[in-house]
Design a protein around this motif. Structure first.
Motif, PDB file in Angstrom:
ATOM      1  N   PRO A 171       0.925  -1.172  -0.242  1.00 23.02           N
ATOM      2  CA  PRO A 171       0.153  -0.413  -0.128  1.00 23.02           C
ATOM      3  C   PRO A 171       0.623   1.095  -0.010  1.00 23.02           C
ATOM      4  N   GLY A 172       1.022   2.038  -0.545  1.00 16.86           N
ATOM      5  CA  GLY A 172       1.472   3.853  -1.153  1.00 16.86           C
ATOM      6  C   GLY A 172       2.927   3.632  -1.657  1.00 16.86           C
ATOM      7  N   LYS A 173       3.075   2.367  -2.147  1.00 15.42           N
ATOM      8  CA  LYS A 173       4.151   2.202  -2.793  1.00 15.42           C
ATOM      9  C   LYS A 173       4.164   1.601  -4.250  1.00 15.42           C
ATOM     10  N   GLU A 174       5.192   2.107  -4.793  1.00 14.44           N
ATOM     11  CA  GLU A 174       5.206   1.982  -5.884  1.00 14.44           C
ATOM     12  C   GLU A 174       5.231  -0.238  -6.686  1.00 14.44           C
ATOM     13  N   ARG A 175       4.521  -0.527  -7.419  1.00 11.76           N
ATOM     14  CA  ARG A 175       5.223  -2.249  -8.161  1.00 11.76           C
ATOM     15  C   ARG A 175       6.400  -1.794  -7.916  1.00 11.76           C
ATOM     16  N   GLU A 176       7.158  -3.115  -7.367  1.00 11.57           N
ATOM     17  CA  GLU A 176       8.646  -3.689  -7.185  1.00 11.57           C
ATOM     18  C   GLU A 176       8.767  -5.080  -8.171  1.00 11.57           C
ATOM     19  N   GLY A 177       9.989  -5.126  -8.388  1.00  9.97           N
ATOM     20  CA  GLY A 177       9.818  -6.268  -9.226  1.00  9.97           C
ATOM     21  C   GLY A 177      10.536  -7.004  -7.952  1.00  9.97           C
ATOM     22  N   VAL A 178      10.104  -8.098  -8.097  1.00 19.48           N
ATOM     23  CA  VAL A 178      10.742  -9.369  -7.111  1.00 19.48           C
ATOM     24  C   VAL A 178      11.907 -11.112  -8.200  1.00 19.48           C
ATOM     25  N   SER A 179      11.409 -10.898  -9.126  1.00 19.27           N
ATOM     26  CA  SER A 179      12.310 -12.116  -9.326  1.00 19.27           C
ATOM     27  C   SER A 179      11.876 -12.301 -10.822  1.00 19.27           C
ATOM     28  N   CYS A 180      12.718 -12.858 -11.970  1.00 17.96           N
ATOM     29  CA  CYS A 180      12.163 -13.263 -12.791  1.00 17.96           C
ATOM     30  C   CYS A 180      12.635 -14.166 -13.157  1.00 17.96           C
ATOM     31  N   ILE A 181      12.678 -14.783 -14.231  1.00 12.47           N
ATOM     32  CA  ILE A 181      12.898 -16.379 -14.966  1.00 12.47           C
ATOM     33  C   ILE A 181      12.414 -16.648 -16.071  1.00 12.47           C
ATOM     34  N   SER A 182      13.738 -16.741 -16.750  1.00 15.38           N
ATOM     35  CA  SER A 182      13.290 -17.197 -18.345  1.00 15.38           C
ATOM     36  C   SER A 182      12.933 -18.666 -19.182  1.00 15.38           C
ATOM     37  N   ARG A 183      12.669 -18.301 -19.419  1.00 15.37           N
ATOM     38  CA  ARG A 183      11.628 -19.447 -20.625  1.00 15.37           C
ATOM     39  C   ARG A 183      13.187 -20.401 -20.543  1.00 15.37           C
ATOM     40  N   SER A 184      13.970 -20.335 -21.954  1.00 19.04           N
ATOM     41  CA  SER A 184      14.360 -21.458 -22.308  1.00 19.04           C
ATOM     42  C   SER A 184      15.606 -22.524 -21.770  1.00 19.04           C
ATOM     43  N   ASP A 185      16.756 -21.354 -20.726  1.00 18.94           N
ATOM     44  CA  ASP A 185      17.409 -21.032 -20.455  1.00 18.94           C
ATOM     45  C   ASP A 185      17.188 -21.535 -18.584  1.00 18.94           C
ATOM     46  N   GLY A 186      15.766 -21.363 -18.370  1.00 20.41           N
ATOM     47  CA  GLY A 186      16.343 -20.700 -16.835  1.00 20.41           C
ATOM     48  C   GLY A 186      17.218 -20.100 -15.590  1.00 20.41           C
ATOM     49  N   ASN A 187      17.694 -19.215 -16.124  1.00 22.26           N
ATOM     50  CA  ASN A 187      18.444 -18.145 -16.082  1.00 22.26           C
ATOM     51  C   ASN A 187      17.851 -17.187 -15.208  1.00 22.26           C
ATOM     52  N   THR A 188      17.481 -17.141 -13.754  1.00 24.44           N
ATOM     53  CA  THR A 188      17.291 -16.860 -12.798  1.00 24.44           C
ATOM     54  C   THR A 188      17.421 -15.063 -12.426  1.00 24.44           C
ATOM     55  N   TYR A 189      16.701 -14.324 -12.241  1.00 24.90           N
ATOM     56  CA  TYR A 189      16.976 -13.003 -11.290  1.00 24.90           C
ATOM     57  C   TYR A 189      16.439 -12.196 -10.125  1.00 24.90           C
ATOM     58  N   TYR A 190      16.825 -11.835  -9.551  1.00 29.82           N
ATOM     59  CA  TYR A 190      16.044 -11.158  -7.883  1.00 29.82           C
ATOM     60  C   TYR A 190      16.807  -9.935  -7.254  1.00 29.82           C
TER      61      TYR A 190
END
Length: 127
Positions: free
Chosen positions: A41-60
């Motif tokens: 509440p009251g904050k901007e949407r924050e990216g938490v994590s991402c996972i690629s489709r093919s190679d499965g690389n992850t980001y946090y």
């Protein structure tokens, strides 16, 4: 129509764990990377994590690195977010979304790079 449905949110005590799921349907080509975002509440949407489709690389994001783990089961078109050592500041509505590319890029943390969004699931960390 592309649909994303999140589940697994709830109330948990500090230090506890939750696993969120993001089930996808309606894709004509299941070639998207998937990201998790959160918004308190009251904050901007924050990216938490991402996972690629093919190679499965992850980001946090730095705020969750070492505590959260993203994974995917392409056969089930489902992406998971395992959240451990939860803190009160993790309280937010969590959303999953399809990235416009099959792999996460350096811009993965920007919500503008995502096309389809789920309705969100509430995570509350409180004693």
């Amino acid at each position: 129509q592309v649909q994303l449905v999140e589940s697994g949110g709830g109330l948990v005590q500090p230090g506890g764990s939750l696993r969120l799921s993001c089930a996808a349907s309606g894709f004509t080509r299941a070639l998207y990377a998937i990201g998790w975002f959160r918004q308190a509440p009251g904050k901007e949407r924050e990216g938490v994590s991402c996972i690629s489709r093919s190679d499965g690389n992850t980001y946090y994001s730095n705020s969750v690195k070492g505590r959260f783990t993203i994974s995917r089961d392409n056969a089930k078109n489902t992406v998971y977010l395992q959240m451990n050592s939860l803190k009160p500041e993790d309280t937010a509505v969590y959303y999953c979304a399809t990235y416009r590319f099959g792999v996460c890029t350096s811009a993965w943390g920007s919500h503008r790079e995502y096309d389809y969004w789920g309705q969100g699931t509430q995570v509350t960390v409180s004693s």
